[in-house]
Enzyme design. Structure first.
Site, mmCIF file in Angstrom:
data_model
loop_
_atom_site.group_PDB
_atom_site.id
_atom_site.type_symbol
_atom_site.label_atom_id
_atom_site.label_comp_id
_atom_site.label_asym_id
_atom_site.label_seq_id
_atom_site.Cartn_x
_atom_site.Cartn_y
_atom_site.Cartn_z
ATOM 1 N N LEU A 136 11.288 1.181 7.086
ATOM 2 C CA LEU A 136 10.731 1.599 5.805
ATOM 3 C C LEU A 136 11.423 2.912 5.419
ATOM 4 O O LEU A 136 11.585 3.801 6.271
ATOM 5 C CB LEU A 136 9.222 1.845 5.956
ATOM 6 C CG LEU A 136 8.533 2.303 4.677
ATOM 7 C CD1 LEU A 136 8.349 1.131 3.720
ATOM 8 C CD2 LEU A 136 7.180 2.933 4.976
ATOM 9 N N GLU A 191 12.237 2.028 14.157
ATOM 10 C CA GLU A 191 11.279 3.050 13.703
ATOM 11 C C GLU A 191 10.002 2.896 14.509
ATOM 12 O O GLU A 191 9.888 2.001 15.354
ATOM 13 C CB GLU A 191 10.996 2.900 12.203
ATOM 14 C CG GLU A 191 10.308 1.588 11.863
ATOM 15 C CD GLU A 191 10.016 1.414 10.374
ATOM 16 O OE1 GLU A 191 9.877 2.416 9.653
ATOM 17 O OE2 GLU A 191 9.915 0.256 9.949
ATOM 18 N N LYS A 201 6.556 -1.950 1.788
ATOM 19 C CA LYS A 201 5.383 -1.383 2.467
ATOM 20 C C LYS A 201 4.201 -2.348 2.321
ATOM 21 O O LYS A 201 3.253 -2.106 1.560
ATOM 22 C CB LYS A 201 5.066 0.018 1.921
ATOM 23 C CG LYS A 201 4.230 0.843 2.876
ATOM 24 C CD LYS A 201 4.257 2.305 2.492
ATOM 25 C CE LYS A 201 3.209 3.140 3.191
ATOM 26 N NZ LYS A 201 3.306 3.191 4.630
ATOM 27 N N TYR A 255 0.829 -1.199 0.000
ATOM 28 C CA TYR A 255 0.000 0.000 0.000
ATOM 29 C C TYR A 255 0.864 1.250 0.000
ATOM 30 O O TYR A 255 2.085 1.178 0.202
ATOM 31 C CB TYR A 255 -0.959 -0.001 1.202
ATOM 32 C CG TYR A 255 -0.297 0.290 2.530
ATOM 33 C CD1 TYR A 255 0.510 -0.655 3.156
ATOM 34 C CD2 TYR A 255 -0.463 1.523 3.164
ATOM 35 C CE1 TYR A 255 1.116 -0.390 4.366
ATOM 36 C CE2 TYR A 255 0.142 1.797 4.380
ATOM 37 C CZ TYR A 255 0.929 0.837 4.978
ATOM 38 O OH TYR A 255 1.538 1.103 6.180
HETATM 39 N N1 PLP Z 1 7.594 3.554 8.956
HETATM 40 C C1 PLP Z 1 6.457 2.832 8.922
HETATM 41 C C2 PLP Z 1 6.441 1.472 9.556
HETATM 42 C C3 PLP Z 1 5.315 3.339 8.294
HETATM 43 O O1 PLP Z 1 4.186 2.618 8.257
HETATM 44 C C4 PLP Z 1 5.370 4.635 7.726
HETATM 45 C C5 PLP Z 1 4.216 5.211 7.059
HETATM 46 O O2 PLP Z 1 3.147 4.682 7.016
HETATM 47 C C6 PLP Z 1 6.560 5.349 7.799
HETATM 48 C C7 PLP Z 1 7.660 4.772 8.408
HETATM 49 C C8 PLP Z 1 6.676 6.723 7.205
HETATM 50 O O3 PLP Z 1 6.683 6.666 5.809
HETATM 51 P P1 PLP Z 1 6.191 7.910 4.930
HETATM 52 O O4 PLP Z 1 6.976 9.088 5.373
HETATM 53 O O5 PLP Z 1 6.499 7.520 3.538
HETATM 54 O O6 PLP Z 1 4.723 8.072 5.189
#
Ligand code: PLP
Length: 287
Positions: free
Chosen positions: A207, A182, A149, A33
């Site tokens: 991620l 994270e 993701k 997603y």
């Molecule tokens: N880390 C995780 C596990 C996430 O689910 C997300 C966003 O949903 C992020 C980091 C941040 O990613 P982004 O800045 O692309 O939204």
């Protein structure tokens, strides 16, 4: 006005939108997603989000459900039909519908695509950012491909719930060596007492957040000093500032890690400035 969702080729009323019971996303979490922010009628960092979507799909050998241009078009149509000026657009692609069997379905099984969009009032996030949020720390227990993701988010769901029950906004996963990886749905940052911004490298264990990337670009633009390296929970507790980043949260100051108050307990000036300047640096695409 009723909400509209795109489901496998059709625009349908959100309340009635449904996928097949043998969609592999539903049975195996076999899908990926993306979430993009919509800000003042613009899609934020669309190019990077679609790049990451393509990468996630490639890593799982799932085909793009349609061309990138067509996908961008459908995304816009969903945003239009829901009249979203400020909010999010959500894209989900799964390996499709097939009789339940762990191995990949027969060649020619079409990936399934769902796109939704909804309004979010920016004041809500801004108000939270004025106060700052708390995070709790939890042991890392996810698989090692969190760079994809994937919709397989059960560990994330459980720690986010735990955070909520503890009165916090986010949970930071901590690896076996004591380093923060994270958050359940955000990337993690600290600013050390010598004003260096620190965040874990995006090569492994996290991620590669798009918001994280834009913040790194801002840091470079502003000539701030930064270090892409892992940091420990102890370091975070003694940091000058801390914050989290995601498309839905933007830059959100952290004022508490477990029971430790960060800095003076108020949002730090760096984090607040990065938040206020974020859309100057992100890419904004007209809807
Ligand atoms: N880390 C995780 C596990 C996430 O689910 C997300 C966003 O949903 C992020 C980091 C941040 O990613 P982004 O800045 O692309 O939204």
């Amino acid at each position: 006005m009723s909400r509209i969702a795109y489901v496998n080729g059709r625009y349908v009323r959100h309340a009635e939108a449904a996928v097949h019971i043998e969609d592999r996303g539903y049975q195996f979490a076999d899908g990926v997603y993306e979430v993009c922010e919509i800000w003042r009628g613009k899609v934020v960092d669309e190019r990077r989000h679609l790049d990451r979507l393509e990468r996630s799909l490639r890593e799982l050998s799932i085909a793009m459900p349609m061309s990138r241009a067509a996908l961008a078009q459908v995304m816009r149509e969903v945003i239009h039909r829901n009249r979203v000026q400020s909010g999010i657009v959500y894209l989900q692609v799964t390996r499709g519908v097939a009789r339940r069997d762990h191995v990949f379905p027969p060649a020619g099984t079409r990936p399934a695509l769902v796109i939704t969009s909804r309004a979010v009032r920016p004041e809500v996030g801004d108000k939270a950012a004025e106060a700052g949020v708390g995070v709790i720390t939890v042991p890392e227990n996810r698989w090692d491909r969190v760079d994809i993701k994937s919709v397989g988010l059960l560990p994330n769901v459980l720690v986010k719930q735990k955070a909520k029950e503890a009165g916090a906004k986010e949970a930071w996963f901590v690896d076996a060596d004591g380093f923060v990886t994270e958050g359940g749905s955000t990337n993690a940052w600290i600013i050390t007492t010598d004003n260096t911004l620190v965040t874990r490298p995006a090569e492994h264990g996290i991620l590669a957040g798009i918001t994280r990337r834009v913040v790194l670009d801002m840091i470079e633009r502003e000539g701030l000093s930064f270090d892409e390296r892992p940091f420990t929970v102890e370091e975070a507790k003694n940091a000058k500032e801390a914050f989290i980043t995601a498309a839905t949260t933007l830059v959100m100051p952290v004022v508490k890690v477990d029971d430790a108050v960060i800095g003076n307990g108020h949002p730090g000036s760096f984090a607040s400035e990065l938040r206020s300047k974020f859309h100057e640096v992100s890419e904004l695409e007209p809807v």
